[in-house]
Write an enzyme that holds these catalytic residues in place. Structure first.
Site, PDB file in Angstrom:
ATOM      1  N   ARG A 111       0.886  -1.188   0.000  1.00 42.34           N
ATOM      2  CA  ARG A 111       0.000   0.000   0.000  1.00 42.34           C
ATOM      3  C   ARG A 111       0.909   1.219   0.000  1.00 42.34           C
ATOM      4  O   ARG A 111       1.691   1.404   0.947  1.00 42.34           O
ATOM      5  CB  ARG A 111      -0.910  -0.022   1.228  1.00 42.34           C
ATOM      6  CG  ARG A 111      -1.627   1.287   1.452  1.00 42.34           C
ATOM      7  CD  ARG A 111      -2.750   1.193   2.464  1.00 42.34           C
ATOM      8  NE  ARG A 111      -3.894   0.522   1.893  1.00 42.34           N
ATOM      9  CZ  ARG A 111      -5.131   0.582   2.402  1.00 42.34           C
ATOM     10  NH1 ARG A 111      -5.377   1.284   3.487  1.00 42.34           N
ATOM     11  NH2 ARG A 111      -6.125  -0.054   1.823  1.00 42.34           N
ATOM     12  N   HIS A 138      -7.209   0.929  -6.537  1.00 45.03           N
ATOM     13  CA  HIS A 138      -7.421   0.023  -5.395  1.00 45.03           C
ATOM     14  C   HIS A 138      -8.040  -1.257  -5.956  1.00 45.03           C
ATOM     15  O   HIS A 138      -9.215  -1.560  -5.731  1.00 45.03           O
ATOM     16  CB  HIS A 138      -8.333   0.696  -4.368  1.00 45.03           C
ATOM     17  CG  HIS A 138      -8.308   0.067  -3.002  1.00 45.03           C
ATOM     18  ND1 HIS A 138      -7.549  -1.055  -2.704  1.00 45.03           N
ATOM     19  CD2 HIS A 138      -8.953   0.399  -1.842  1.00 45.03           C
ATOM     20  CE1 HIS A 138      -7.734  -1.368  -1.430  1.00 45.03           C
ATOM     21  NE2 HIS A 138      -8.579  -0.510  -0.888  1.00 45.03           N
ATOM     22  N   GLN A 141     -10.008  -3.868  -3.798  1.00 43.08           N
ATOM     23  CA  GLN A 141     -11.325  -3.393  -3.378  1.00 43.08           C
ATOM     24  C   GLN A 141     -12.352  -3.638  -4.484  1.00 43.08           C
ATOM     25  O   GLN A 141     -13.456  -4.138  -4.234  1.00 43.08           O
ATOM     26  CB  GLN A 141     -11.249  -1.886  -3.065  1.00 43.08           C
ATOM     27  CG  GLN A 141     -12.557  -1.297  -2.605  1.00 43.08           C
ATOM     28  CD  GLN A 141     -12.984  -1.795  -1.239  1.00 43.08           C
ATOM     29  OE1 GLN A 141     -12.197  -1.763  -0.293  1.00 43.08           O
ATOM     30  NE2 GLN A 141     -14.214  -2.265  -1.109  1.00 43.08           N
ATOM     31  N   ASP A 233     -17.246   7.183  -1.510  1.00 42.38           N
ATOM     32  CA  ASP A 233     -16.005   7.023  -0.737  1.00 42.38           C
ATOM     33  C   ASP A 233     -15.708   8.372  -0.088  1.00 42.38           C
ATOM     34  O   ASP A 233     -16.335   9.392  -0.428  1.00 42.38           O
ATOM     35  CB  ASP A 233     -14.874   6.581  -1.692  1.00 42.38           C
ATOM     36  CG  ASP A 233     -13.552   6.319  -0.981  1.00 42.38           C
ATOM     37  OD1 ASP A 233     -13.554   6.146   0.261  1.00 42.38           O
ATOM     38  OD2 ASP A 233     -12.499   6.291  -1.658  1.00 42.38           O
ATOM     39  N   CYS A 273     -16.407   1.602   0.337  1.00 42.72           N
ATOM     40  CA  CYS A 273     -15.252   0.752   0.599  1.00 42.72           C
ATOM     41  C   CYS A 273     -14.871   0.734   2.080  1.00 42.72           C
ATOM     42  O   CYS A 273     -14.204  -0.185   2.529  1.00 42.72           O
ATOM     43  CB  CYS A 273     -14.063   1.208  -0.236  1.00 42.72           C
ATOM     44  SG  CYS A 273     -13.613   2.930   0.072  1.00 42.72           S
ATOM     45  N   ARG A 301     -13.626  -8.836   0.877  1.00 43.22           N
ATOM     46  CA  ARG A 301     -12.191  -8.565   0.695  1.00 43.22           C
ATOM     47  C   ARG A 301     -11.399  -9.847   0.979  1.00 43.22           C
ATOM     48  O   ARG A 301     -10.453 -10.192   0.282  1.00 43.22           O
ATOM     49  CB  ARG A 301     -11.718  -7.445   1.641  1.00 43.22           C
ATOM     50  CG  ARG A 301     -12.342  -6.073   1.388  1.00 43.22           C
ATOM     51  CD  ARG A 301     -11.909  -5.483   0.053  1.00 43.22           C
ATOM     52  NE  ARG A 301     -10.466  -5.392  -0.036  1.00 43.22           N
ATOM     53  CZ  ARG A 301      -9.726  -4.381   0.437  1.00 43.22           C
ATOM     54  NH1 ARG A 301     -10.303  -3.352   1.017  1.00 43.22           N
ATOM     55  NH2 ARG A 301      -8.407  -4.375   0.307  1.00 43.22           N
TER      56      ARG A 301
HETATM   57  N1   CP Z   1     -11.337  -0.341   2.144  1.00 41.16           N
HETATM   58  C1   CP Z   1     -10.084  -0.410   2.610  1.00 41.16           C
HETATM   59  O1   CP Z   1      -9.126  -0.582   1.853  1.00 41.16           O
HETATM   60  O2   CP Z   1      -9.972  -0.259   3.951  1.00 41.16           O
HETATM   61  P1   CP Z   1      -8.607  -0.090   4.753  1.00 41.16           P
HETATM   62  O3   CP Z   1      -8.062   1.269   4.406  1.00 41.16           O
HETATM   63  O4   CP Z   1      -9.002  -0.195   6.191  1.00 41.16           O
HETATM   64  O5   CP Z   1      -7.659  -1.160   4.347  1.00 41.16           O
HETATM   65  N1  NVA Z   2      -9.939   6.734  -1.238  1.00 39.29           N
HETATM   66  C1  NVA Z   2      -9.583   6.280   0.082  1.00 39.29           C
HETATM   67  C2  NVA Z   2      -9.797   4.815   0.187  1.00 39.29           C
HETATM   68  C3  NVA Z   2      -9.476   4.193   1.514  1.00 39.29           C
HETATM   69  C4  NVA Z   2      -9.705   2.715   1.542  1.00 39.29           C
HETATM   70  C5  NVA Z   2      -8.136   6.633   0.360  1.00 39.29           C
HETATM   71  O1  NVA Z   2      -7.301   6.474  -0.536  1.00 39.29           O
HETATM   72  O2  NVA Z   2      -7.840   7.109   1.456  1.00 39.29           O
END
Ligand code: CP
Ligand code: NVA
Length: 314
Positions: A111, A138, A141, A233, A273, A301
Site C-alpha cells: 500500500r 485500489h 477493493q 467514498d 469501501c 475482501r
Molecule cells: N477499504 C479499505 O481498503 O480499507 P482499509 O483502508 O481499512 O484497508
Molecule cells: N480513497 C480512500 C480509500 C481508503 C480505503 C483513500 O485512498 O484514502
C-alpha cells in the site's frame, strides 16, 4: 470437494504483478469471481494451498480491512506473512528493498502513496507484487465490490453502478472493473474532481468492447437515474488531508442521503469501501439501512483476495 468447486482447476495468473486492474485479463477476472465465490462457500478446501509460502505486507498508509484480510487470507491458506509499515524505500533505494524481499518471500502486497513507488518496486522484484491501494488504484477493493454486487443481484451485466463523489483511486478501479464486466457505470462528481483522463479513456475503450455505457457528469440526478448500486467514498483520501476544508465544501451536494438514494432504483443497494465518514459523504441512516452492503464488501475482501493469492501464488 464441494459441488461446482473450481478447486482443481485454478487458472494461473498470466502476468507477474497486479499493479493496476487491467493486469488481470478478462478471463482471469471472470475466473477470479467464480473462485472467490467457491472459496467463500468451502474455505476448508483451500487450506494449505499456500503452505510454505511467505508474503511481505508493506504499508505506507494505515489500514484495517486490507491489512487484516490479507493477513487472514494468507494464514487461512496455510502461508505466513510479515508486516512492515512506514515509507517503502525510506531508508534505502526501492531497488534494494525489492531485491532483499526477493530472497525471503514469495510475494509482496504493498500500500503506497504514489503508484510510481509500486511500479518501481515491481520492476525490481522478481516475486509477484499486489497493489493494496495507491493514489491511482485500489484493485483488490474493486474485486470484492463486484463479487458483492453479483451476490446481491445474481449477475453483473446490464446493471448500473453509480459512483458519487471524488473520482479517486477507488472510483478508478471500480470504473475499469465494472465496464469490463458489462456494467453501466456513472460517475457524479463536482468540477475539478473527475477521474483521471487516462483511466477514463481506458474505460471508454473497455465499455465499447463489453457494450456497457460510461457517463461522467456533474448532474447528480442523471448519475443516479436507474442505478442498481450507489457507491461513495471519502471526500479526502489519505495523503490529501491539507485539502480537507476545500473538499468538504465542493462535495457537500454529493452526500449520499435517503433523498439521494430515492433517485436511484427502488431496489438499489448502497456501497462504500470504508472507512466511512458519517455526516460527510454518507448519512448514518444510509450506512445502517437494510440496503447497505458495506459489511458484505468488507467480508468479501477476504474471499476475493484469497482467490487472487491462489491464482498468483498457489
Ligand atoms: N477499504 C479499505 O481498503 O480499507 P482499509 O483502508 O481499512 O484497508
Ligand atoms: N480513497 C480512500 C480509500 C481508503 C480505503 C483513500 O485512498 O484514502
Amino acid at each position: 470437494m464441494g459441488p461446482g468447486s473450481v478447486h482443481n482447476r485454478i487458472l494461473k495468473f498470466s502476468g507477474s504483478d497486479l499493479l493496476r486492474d487491467l493486469d488481470l485479463t478478462d478471463d482471469e477476472l471472470n475466473h477470479l469471481l467464480d473462485l472467490a465465490a467457491d472459496v467463500k462457500r468451502t474455505p476448508e478446501e483451500y487450506a494449505g494451498a499456500l503452505a510454505g509460502k511467505g508474503i511481505a505486507l508493506l504499508f505506507e498508509k494505515p489500514s484495517l480491512r486490507t491489512r487484516l484480510t490479507f493477513e487472514l487470507a494468507i494464514r487461512q491458506l496455510g502461508g505466513n506473512s510479515v508486516f512492515c509499515d512506514g515509507p517503502v524505500g525510506g531508508r534505502e533505494p526501492l531497488k534494494d528493498v525489492a531485491r532483499n524481499l526477493d530472497r525471503w518471500v514469495n510475494g509482496i502486497v504493498a500500500r503506497v502513496f504514489a503508484q510510481e513507488t509500486i511500479e518501481e518496486l515491481a520492476q525490481w522484484a522478481s516475486v509477484p507484487v499486489i497493489n493494496a491501494l495507491s493514489d491511482l488504484y485500489h484493485p483488490c477493493q474493486a474485486l470484492a465490490d463486484v463479487q458483492t454486487i453479483q451476490e446481491r443481484f445474481g449477475n453483473l451485466k446490464g446493471l448500473k453502478l453509480t459512483f458519487l463523489g471524488d473520482g479517486n483511486n477507488v472510483a478508478q478501479s471500480l470504473m475499469i472493473t465494472a465496464v469490463r464486466l458489462g456494467m453501466d457505470f456513472a460517475v457524479g462528481c463536482p468540477e475539478g474532481y473527475l477521474p483521471n483522463l487516462e483511466t477514463v479513456a481506458q474505460a471508454e475503450g473497455l465499455a465499447a468492447v463489453s457494450g456497457a455505457s460510461l457517463e461522467i457528469t456533474h448532474e447528480i440526478g442523471k448519475a443516479l437515474a436507474g442505478a442498481h448500486a450507489v457507491y461513495t467514498d471519502v471526500w479526502t483520501s489519505m495523503g490529501q488531508e491539507r485539502e480537507a476544508v476545500k473538499r468538504k465544501k465542493a462535495f457537500r451536494p454529493y452526500q449520499v442521503s435517503d433523498e439521494l438514494m430515492a433517485q436511484a432504483r427502488a431496489d438499489a443497494i448502497f456501497m462504500h469501501c470504508l472507512p466511512a465518514r458519517r455526516g460527510e459523504e454518507v448519512t448514518d441512516p444510509v450506512m445502517e439501512a437494510e440496503r447497505s452492503a458495506v459489511f458484505d464488501q468488507a467480508e468479501n475482501r477476504l474471499h476475493a483476495q484469497k482467490a487472487l493469492l491462489l491464482m498468483m501464488l498457489g
